[in-house]
Scaffold this motif. Sequence first.
Motif, PDB file in Angstrom:
ATOM      1  N   PRO A  26       0.793  -1.236   0.000  1.00  0.00           N
ATOM      2  CA  PRO A  26       0.000   0.000   0.000  1.00  0.00           C
ATOM      3  C   PRO A  26       0.824   1.286   0.000  1.00  0.00           C
ATOM      4  O   PRO A  26       1.989   1.293   0.379  1.00  0.00           O
ATOM      5  N   SER A  28       0.323   5.993   0.197  1.00  0.00           N
ATOM      6  CA  SER A  28      -0.464   7.065   0.821  1.00  0.00           C
ATOM      7  C   SER A  28      -1.741   7.375   0.041  1.00  0.00           C
ATOM      8  O   SER A  28      -2.726   7.833   0.628  1.00  0.00           O
ATOM      9  N   VAL A  31      -4.350   5.218   1.518  1.00  0.00           N
ATOM     10  CA  VAL A  31      -4.814   5.749   2.797  1.00  0.00           C
ATOM     11  C   VAL A  31      -5.827   6.865   2.553  1.00  0.00           C
ATOM     12  O   VAL A  31      -6.898   6.898   3.165  1.00  0.00           O
ATOM     13  N   SER A  32      -5.502   7.764   1.636  1.00  0.00           N
ATOM     14  CA  SER A  32      -6.409   8.861   1.301  1.00  0.00           C
ATOM     15  C   SER A  32      -7.731   8.326   0.772  1.00  0.00           C
ATOM     16  O   SER A  32      -8.813   8.785   1.167  1.00  0.00           O
ATOM     17  N   ALA A  34      -9.089   5.353   1.310  1.00  0.00           N
ATOM     18  CA  ALA A  34      -9.819   4.689   2.394  1.00  0.00           C
ATOM     19  C   ALA A  34     -10.504   5.709   3.288  1.00  0.00           C
ATOM     20  O   ALA A  34     -11.666   5.536   3.675  1.00  0.00           O
ATOM     21  N   LYS A  35      -9.797   6.800   3.613  1.00  0.00           N
ATOM     22  CA  LYS A  35     -10.389   7.846   4.455  1.00  0.00           C
ATOM     23  C   LYS A  35     -11.598   8.472   3.769  1.00  0.00           C
ATOM     24  O   LYS A  35     -12.639   8.701   4.405  1.00  0.00           O
ATOM     25  N   PRO A  63      -5.626   0.820   2.649  1.00  0.00           N
ATOM     26  CA  PRO A  63      -4.920   0.620   3.919  1.00  0.00           C
ATOM     27  C   PRO A  63      -5.159   1.792   4.873  1.00  0.00           C
ATOM     28  O   PRO A  63      -4.701   2.894   4.623  1.00  0.00           O
ATOM     29  N   LEU A  64      -5.888   1.586   5.924  1.00  0.00           N
ATOM     30  CA  LEU A  64      -6.092   2.662   6.886  1.00  0.00           C
ATOM     31  C   LEU A  64      -5.763   2.130   8.277  1.00  0.00           C
ATOM     32  O   LEU A  64      -6.634   1.667   9.013  1.00  0.00           O
ATOM     33  N   SER A  70       1.765   3.443  11.655  1.00  0.00           N
ATOM     34  CA  SER A  70       1.937   4.271  10.458  1.00  0.00           C
ATOM     35  C   SER A  70       1.761   3.411   9.210  1.00  0.00           C
ATOM     36  O   SER A  70       1.821   2.176   9.277  1.00  0.00           O
ATOM     37  N   LEU A  71       1.565   4.082   8.094  1.00  0.00           N
ATOM     38  CA  LEU A  71       1.484   3.363   6.822  1.00  0.00           C
ATOM     39  C   LEU A  71       2.767   2.583   6.586  1.00  0.00           C
ATOM     40  O   LEU A  71       2.719   1.419   6.168  1.00  0.00           O
ATOM     41  N   LYS A  74       2.738  -0.558   8.566  1.00  0.00           N
ATOM     42  CA  LYS A  74       1.816  -1.544   7.986  1.00  0.00           C
ATOM     43  C   LYS A  74       2.425  -2.162   6.730  1.00  0.00           C
ATOM     44  O   LYS A  74       2.325  -3.364   6.510  1.00  0.00           O
ATOM     45  N   SER A  99      -6.390  -2.473  10.830  1.00  0.00           N
ATOM     46  CA  SER A  99      -7.140  -1.643   9.885  1.00  0.00           C
ATOM     47  C   SER A  99      -8.387  -1.031  10.506  1.00  0.00           C
ATOM     48  O   SER A  99      -9.054  -1.663  11.334  1.00  0.00           O
TER      49      SER A  99
END
Length: 174
Positions: A26, A28, A31-32, A34-35, A63-64, A70-71, A74, A99
Amino acid sequence: GLICVKYGYTDTLRLIKIIEAAHPVPDSNGVSGAKQILELLKSATDDDLVISLISGGGSALLPLPPEPISLEEKRETTSLLLKCGAGIHEVNTVRKHLSLVKGGNMARAAGGATVINLMISDVVGDNMDVIASGPFVPDRSTFRDALEIVERYGLMDRVPASVSGRIRSGVRGD
C-alpha cells in the motif's frame, strides 16, 4: 461515488471519483482513498443505498491503519508476512486487525443504510471475510488468530512495536 483502483486502471467517469493507489504494497494514495470512502459511508442515512464492489487487491488498495501504526509500519508488516510464506488467509487475518476499514468496518460506517456488497473472489474457498480482508463482511478471525500467525512465522520480534502492541492489546481486550 468513489472508487480506489490500482495505478493505470482508470477511465473518465462523470459521477464517480477515481483514486489510484498501489498494489500489493500500500501507499499514501490508498490511505487517502480509504479515508474518503469511510467519510462518504459515514454520511449515509437510513434512506441511502450503498453499493460496493470488492475484489482482490482491496486489502492493499484501502490501507487505513489505526494510530499509532503508520502506513510504513503496515507496509513493513505486510512485506514480512508475504516474504515468510504466509498464505493469503493468514496475511489478511493480520491485515484486518491492523485496519480501520477491514473486517466489517466499512459496513459499520454505513450505519443504517442498505448495503449491497458485490464481491469478486481471488482467494481459495471464496471466504467473503478474506476477500480484500472483508470491509463489508463480519470478521470471523480474532486478535488471538493474528497473534498466532505472527508468532508461527517468528515475526513478533520483527514487526514494528506499534503492530505487536496492537495485536497484544487486542488479545487482552484493551
